[in-house]
Design a protein around this motif. Structure first.
Motif, PDB file in Angstrom:
ATOM      1  N   SER A   1       0.867  -1.184   0.000  1.00 25.66           N
ATOM      2  CA  SER A   1       0.000   0.000   0.000  1.00 25.66           C
ATOM      3  C   SER A   1       0.903   1.232   0.000  1.00 25.66           C
ATOM      4  N   ARG A   2       0.311   2.382  -0.286  1.00 33.47           N
ATOM      5  CA  ARG A   2       1.086   3.628  -0.267  1.00 33.47           C
ATOM      6  C   ARG A   2       1.670   3.854   1.126  1.00 33.47           C
ATOM      7  N   GLU A   3       0.861   3.626   2.143  1.00 31.59           N
ATOM      8  CA  GLU A   3       1.317   3.823   3.518  1.00 31.59           C
ATOM      9  C   GLU A   3       2.485   2.898   3.852  1.00 31.59           C
ATOM     10  N   GLU A   4       2.351   1.610   3.517  1.00 31.73           N
ATOM     11  CA  GLU A   4       3.427   0.665   3.793  1.00 31.73           C
ATOM     12  C   GLU A   4       4.678   1.034   2.997  1.00 31.73           C
ATOM     13  N   ALA A   5       4.514   1.440   1.747  1.00 30.38           N
ATOM     14  CA  ALA A   5       5.653   1.829   0.918  1.00 30.38           C
ATOM     15  C   ALA A   5       6.387   3.022   1.524  1.00 30.38           C
ATOM     16  N   MET A   6       5.656   3.997   2.042  1.00 29.83           N
ATOM     17  CA  MET A   6       6.277   5.175   2.648  1.00 29.83           C
ATOM     18  C   MET A   6       7.002   4.813   3.950  1.00 29.83           C
ATOM     19  N   GLU A   7       6.397   3.951   4.757  1.00 32.46           N
ATOM     20  CA  GLU A   7       7.048   3.513   5.995  1.00 32.46           C
ATOM     21  C   GLU A   7       8.341   2.768   5.674  1.00 32.46           C
ATOM     22  N   ARG A   8       8.279   1.901   4.682  1.00 32.37           N
ATOM     23  CA  ARG A   8       9.465   1.143   4.296  1.00 32.37           C
ATOM     24  C   ARG A   8      10.517   2.050   3.669  1.00 32.37           C
ATOM     25  N   ALA A   9      10.076   3.114   2.987  1.00 25.91           N
ATOM     26  CA  ALA A   9      11.016   4.073   2.410  1.00 25.91           C
ATOM     27  C   ALA A   9      11.806   4.759   3.523  1.00 25.91           C
ATOM     28  N   GLN A  10      11.129   5.155   4.593  1.00 23.00           N
ATOM     29  CA  GLN A  10      11.834   5.777   5.725  1.00 23.00           C
ATOM     30  C   GLN A  10      12.886   4.828   6.284  1.00 23.00           C
ATOM     31  N   ALA A  11      12.517   3.564   6.471  1.00 24.15           N
ATOM     32  CA  ALA A  11      13.453   2.583   7.010  1.00 24.15           C
ATOM     33  C   ALA A  11      14.613   2.343   6.043  1.00 24.15           C
ATOM     34  N   ALA A  12      14.321   2.249   4.749  1.00 25.03           N
ATOM     35  CA  ALA A  12      15.365   1.999   3.752  1.00 25.03           C
ATOM     36  C   ALA A  12      16.345   3.170   3.680  1.00 25.03           C
ATOM     37  N   ILE A  13      15.817   4.385   3.750  1.00 32.66           N
ATOM     38  CA  ILE A  13      16.682   5.568   3.708  1.00 32.66           C
ATOM     39  C   ILE A  13      17.586   5.587   4.930  1.00 32.66           C
ATOM     40  N   ALA A  14      17.031   5.340   6.102  1.00 34.50           N
ATOM     41  CA  ALA A  14      17.833   5.327   7.326  1.00 34.50           C
ATOM     42  C   ALA A  14      18.934   4.272   7.241  1.00 34.50           C
TER      43      ALA A  14
END
Length: 77
Positions: free
Chosen positions: A35-48
């Motif tokens: 989902s968009r929400e899950e993708a954004m949460e995972r993006a934060q984790a991936a960037i970190a």
């Protein structure tokens, strides 16, 4: 601790049930979510995680100097 902000590109899956996420300022930083929400949460984790890896390797952390823009190009075949 610094607050950094990066533009992410959410590319919808052809089946319509998720997104692939890339970060133009951080080549190789890619994730996905159903989902968009899950993708954004995972993006934060991936960037970190990506930034932690850069720092561990003694490399500079890129800052986003400009936001990418999307455009389309017509190609005649």
């Amino acid at each position: 601790m610094r607050n950094l902000r990066y533009t992410v590109v959410l590319d919808p899956w052809p089946e319509g049930n998720g997104f692939t996420v890339t970060v133009p300022a951080l080549p190789g930083c890619i994730t996905q979510g159903k989902s968009r929400e899950e993708a954004m949460e995972r993006a934060q984790a991936a960037i970190a995680c990506h930034i932690e890896g850069l720092l561990a390797d003694g490399l500079a952390v890129p800052s986003e100097r400009y936001a990418p823009s999307l455009a389309s190009v017509a190609v005649e075949l």
